[in-house]
Design an enzyme around this catalytic site. Sequence first.
Site, PDB file in Angstrom:
ATOM      1  N   LYS A   8       0.843  -1.216   0.000  1.00  0.00           N
ATOM      2  CA  LYS A   8       0.000   0.000   0.000  1.00  0.00           C
ATOM      3  C   LYS A   8       0.870   1.254   0.000  1.00  0.00           C
ATOM      4  CE  LYS A   8       0.756   1.749   4.214  1.00  0.00           C
ATOM      5  NZ  LYS A   8       1.307   2.821   4.744  1.00  0.00           N
ATOM      6  N   PRO A  92       9.717  -4.354   0.073  1.00  0.00           N
ATOM      7  CA  PRO A  92      10.759  -4.054   1.058  1.00  0.00           C
ATOM      8  C   PRO A  92      10.165  -3.995   2.472  1.00  0.00           C
ATOM      9  CG  PRO A  92      10.834  -2.486  -0.765  1.00  0.00           C
ATOM     10  CD  PRO A  92       9.604  -3.303  -0.959  1.00  0.00           C
ATOM     11  N   GLY A  96       7.343   1.496   5.058  1.00  0.00           N
ATOM     12  CA  GLY A  96       6.164   2.352   4.898  1.00  0.00           C
ATOM     13  C   GLY A  96       5.186   1.820   3.875  1.00  0.00           C
ATOM     14  N   GLY A 100       4.345  -6.185   6.151  1.00  0.00           N
ATOM     15  CA  GLY A 100       3.944  -7.199   7.138  1.00  0.00           C
ATOM     16  C   GLY A 100       2.431  -7.282   7.261  1.00  0.00           C
ATOM     17  N   ASP A 134      -2.797  -1.244   9.955  1.00  0.00           N
ATOM     18  CA  ASP A 134      -3.002  -1.232   8.498  1.00  0.00           C
ATOM     19  C   ASP A 134      -3.682  -2.509   7.992  1.00  0.00           C
ATOM     20  OD1 ASP A 134      -1.937   1.255   7.962  1.00  0.00           O
ATOM     21  OD2 ASP A 134       0.089   0.510   7.608  1.00  0.00           O
TER      22      ASP A 134
HETATM   23  O1  C5P Z   1      -0.744  -0.860  14.827  1.00  0.00           O
HETATM   24  P1  C5P Z   1       0.693  -1.016  14.498  1.00  0.00           P
HETATM   25  O2  C5P Z   1       1.336  -2.151  15.256  1.00  0.00           O
HETATM   26  O3  C5P Z   1       0.990  -1.087  13.040  1.00  0.00           O
HETATM   27  O4  C5P Z   1       1.407   0.325  15.013  1.00  0.00           O
HETATM   28  C1  C5P Z   1       2.793   0.415  15.206  1.00  0.00           C
HETATM   29  C2  C5P Z   1       3.088   1.610  16.095  1.00  0.00           C
HETATM   30  O5  C5P Z   1       2.737   2.829  15.416  1.00  0.00           O
HETATM   31  C3  C5P Z   1       2.268   1.664  17.380  1.00  0.00           C
HETATM   32  O6  C5P Z   1       2.918   0.971  18.406  1.00  0.00           O
HETATM   33  C4  C5P Z   1       2.197   3.148  17.673  1.00  0.00           C
HETATM   34  O7  C5P Z   1       3.392   3.607  18.270  1.00  0.00           O
HETATM   35  C5  C5P Z   1       2.154   3.760  16.289  1.00  0.00           C
HETATM   36  N1  C5P Z   1       0.777   4.088  15.818  1.00  0.00           N
HETATM   37  C6  C5P Z   1       0.070   5.121  16.404  1.00  0.00           C
HETATM   38  N2  C5P Z   1      -1.182   5.422  15.945  1.00  0.00           N
HETATM   39  C7  C5P Z   1      -1.717   4.731  14.920  1.00  0.00           C
HETATM   40  C8  C5P Z   1      -1.017   3.674  14.309  1.00  0.00           C
HETATM   41  C9  C5P Z   1       0.244   3.373  14.779  1.00  0.00           C
HETATM   42  O8  C5P Z   1       0.559   5.788  17.329  1.00  0.00           O
HETATM   43  N3  C5P Z   1      -2.937   5.055  14.481  1.00  0.00           N
END
Ligand code: C5P
Length: 282
Positions: A8, A92, A96, A100, A134
């Site tokens: 994405k 990659p 971003g 995963g 995501d």
């Molecule tokens: O949800 P995910 O594990 O992908 O998020 C990784 C990190 O990104 C979280 O631990 C948090 O620090 C940050 N995050 C956030 N707010 C979001 C999505 C991610 O603060 N809406």
Amino acid sequence: MKLTAWAKLNLTLDVLRQREDGYHDLQMVMQTVTLADTLNLEPGKEGIHVRTNFRFLPEDDRNLAMIAAKRFFAETKLPPLPLNISIQKQIPVCAGLAGGSTDAAAVLRGLNEMTGLGLSMAELQKIGEGIGSDVPYCIAGGTALAEGRGERLTPLPPLPRCYIVLCRPPFSISTPKLFGQIRCRKNRRRPDTAGVLAALEAQDLQGVARRMYNVFEDIFPPRRQAEITDIKNKMIACGALGACMSGTGPTVFGLFERLDDAKAAKVSLNVYYQRVFLTETV
Ligand code: C5P
């Protein structure tokens, strides 16, 4: 069972506020592209096993595909199937591009079909929410507005057909660290999300490309910011209608109307960077 897990891009990424649960409320226009991992799900002998062609990726309970498989059986209360998951990575990692999360989303879609359970998209997304912010978007794909933590999704008119060049510079900055830094910044430049939505509605590719912006671009250390800007400028010099960073970076992408321009941008960036991809929208 063979599955395709698409990468994405964020056409926009805005951070609105910090929430009580520590996450942030976001507003992002998302787009899937043809760059993809391939997953194979096969019945195994015992337990769930994950293998990847990328030797730095964990193949244990830290792998999002493994987490997704275990969650699927835990949440649906189905007896776990012995399963071998093999992942051919093209996307990659830590870049971003939701590499995963999209693998996790593919596992959920695959197991839904393999078990014949027939969960709805919303039910699968609910399971995905617990795996990563995501994942719900990756289950649906296409062009969408993602809000809340990233799980509140509104489908949008598709991005008009174009060529997209992705360039992944060889550094990574931790996502939680970047979110921590963005809270301290006032008077940040913000993306014109409403403008991008209107441009999508009007199927105006130039209007979208001109307005793309990601608030994390301003948070990078100056030397990294300069590198991101330099990649964007190289894309624009080759004819990109606009260029932007995706997610918490560091991948930069450019939108091109003409295939020749996109090919020229790839050649020009490959002089400096190994990981450059020519893709299209899915
Ligand atoms: O949800 P995910 O594990 O992908 O998020 C990784 C990190 O990104 C979280 O631990 C948090 O620090 C940050 N995050 C956030 N707010 C979001 C999505 C991610 O603060 N809406």
